[in-house]
Scaffold this motif. Structure first.
Motif, PDB file in Angstrom:
ATOM      1  N   GLU A  70       0.834  -1.202   0.000  1.00 40.49           N
ATOM      2  CA  GLU A  70       0.000   0.000   0.000  1.00 40.49           C
ATOM      3  C   GLU A  70       0.869   1.252   0.000  1.00 40.49           C
ATOM      4  O   GLU A  70       0.542   2.250  -0.657  1.00 40.49           O
ATOM      5  CB  GLU A  70      -0.927   0.030   1.224  1.00 40.49           C
ATOM      6  N   LEU A  71       1.984   1.200   0.738  1.00 39.32           N
ATOM      7  CA  LEU A  71       2.878   2.354   0.795  1.00 39.32           C
ATOM      8  C   LEU A  71       3.640   2.531  -0.515  1.00 39.32           C
ATOM      9  O   LEU A  71       3.894   3.659  -0.940  1.00 39.32           O
ATOM     10  CB  LEU A  71       3.856   2.227   1.961  1.00 39.32           C
ATOM     11  N   PHE A  77       1.317   4.204  -2.738  1.00 42.11           N
ATOM     12  CA  PHE A  77       1.157   5.587  -2.287  1.00 42.11           C
ATOM     13  C   PHE A  77       2.316   6.455  -2.775  1.00 42.11           C
ATOM     14  O   PHE A  77       2.105   7.539  -3.326  1.00 42.11           O
ATOM     15  CB  PHE A  77       1.070   5.600  -0.747  1.00 42.11           C
ATOM     16  N   VAL A  78       3.556   5.958  -2.619  1.00 42.76           N
ATOM     17  CA  VAL A  78       4.737   6.708  -3.051  1.00 42.76           C
ATOM     18  C   VAL A  78       4.730   6.871  -4.567  1.00 42.76           C
ATOM     19  O   VAL A  78       5.001   7.959  -5.090  1.00 42.76           O
ATOM     20  CB  VAL A  78       6.037   6.014  -2.575  1.00 42.76           C
ATOM     21  N   HIS A  92       2.198   6.868  -6.605  1.00 46.74           N
ATOM     22  CA  HIS A  92       1.139   7.803  -6.989  1.00 46.74           C
ATOM     23  C   HIS A  92       1.599   9.249  -6.777  1.00 46.74           C
ATOM     24  O   HIS A  92       1.442  10.099  -7.658  1.00 46.74           O
ATOM     25  CB  HIS A  92      -0.127   7.520  -6.190  1.00 46.74           C
ATOM     26  N   LEU A  93       2.165   9.521  -5.609  1.00 42.02           N
ATOM     27  CA  LEU A  93       2.613  10.887  -5.324  1.00 42.02           C
ATOM     28  C   LEU A  93       3.777  11.307  -6.218  1.00 42.02           C
ATOM     29  O   LEU A  93       3.881  12.469  -6.610  1.00 42.02           O
ATOM     30  CB  LEU A  93       3.016  11.018  -3.857  1.00 42.02           C
ATOM     31  N   THR A 104       4.789   9.829   3.387  1.00 43.50           N
ATOM     32  CA  THR A 104       4.730   8.368   3.507  1.00 43.50           C
ATOM     33  C   THR A 104       4.778   7.939   4.963  1.00 43.50           C
ATOM     34  O   THR A 104       4.099   6.981   5.353  1.00 43.50           O
ATOM     35  CB  THR A 104       5.876   7.716   2.715  1.00 43.50           C
ATOM     36  N   GLU A 111       1.316   8.393   6.224  1.00 48.48           N
ATOM     37  CA  GLU A 111       0.446   7.330   5.709  1.00 48.48           C
ATOM     38  C   GLU A 111       0.723   6.005   6.417  1.00 48.48           C
ATOM     39  O   GLU A 111      -0.204   5.241   6.715  1.00 48.48           O
ATOM     40  CB  GLU A 111       0.638   7.188   4.196  1.00 48.48           C
TER      41      GLU A 111
END
Length: 132
Positions: free
Chosen positions: A65-66, A69-70, A72-73, A89, A92
């Protein structure tokens, strides 16, 4: 330390009969380490004393998931700095209640992104078409 150097130390136990405890004291190498070397020697000979690759080489222990997340950002416009990505991160990770990654891990995730995908996301389809 390579396998030959390990053998030179372990040979004192195997051929000369010096106890591993005395060998550990004399060489400054831990008794458990010497025991592991001896077990590897018994199983595979001198060749088994060489350096073994890590079993987890090439894998990331960061929560998927992280990673998403990274990624995507990192593909948003304007692209945030690695320090900002790391800070976000960590937040999150706290929200998801998982271990926060290090700065180097976040940087490695960003650097592993496909350059073509980064070009498309940050510079648009015209730049992507021109470069790729």
């Amino acid at each position: 330390m390579d396998g030959l150097q390990r053998w030179r130390i372990l040979r004192l136990h195997v051929e000369d009969g010096i106890p591993l405890t005395a060998l550990a004291t004399d060489t400054g190498i831990g008794l458990r380490t010497l025991s592991r070397w001896h077990a590897r020697y018994r199983d595979g000979g001198i060749a088994a004393l060489g350096n073994l690759p890590r079993a987890d080489t090439g894998t990331r222990r960061m929560a998927p998931e992280l990673v998403a997340f990274v990624e995507h950002l990192a593909l948003t416009r304007p692209r945030p700095s690695i320090a900002t990505l790391h800070r976000l991160t960590r937040g999150e990770a706290a929200r998801l209640e998982v271990k926060a990654p290090s700065y180097a891990t976040v940087r490695a995730v960003v650097r592993s992104l496909d350059p073509a995908m980064v070009t498309l996301a940050l510079e648009g389809p015209a730049a992507y078409r021109d470069r790729h």
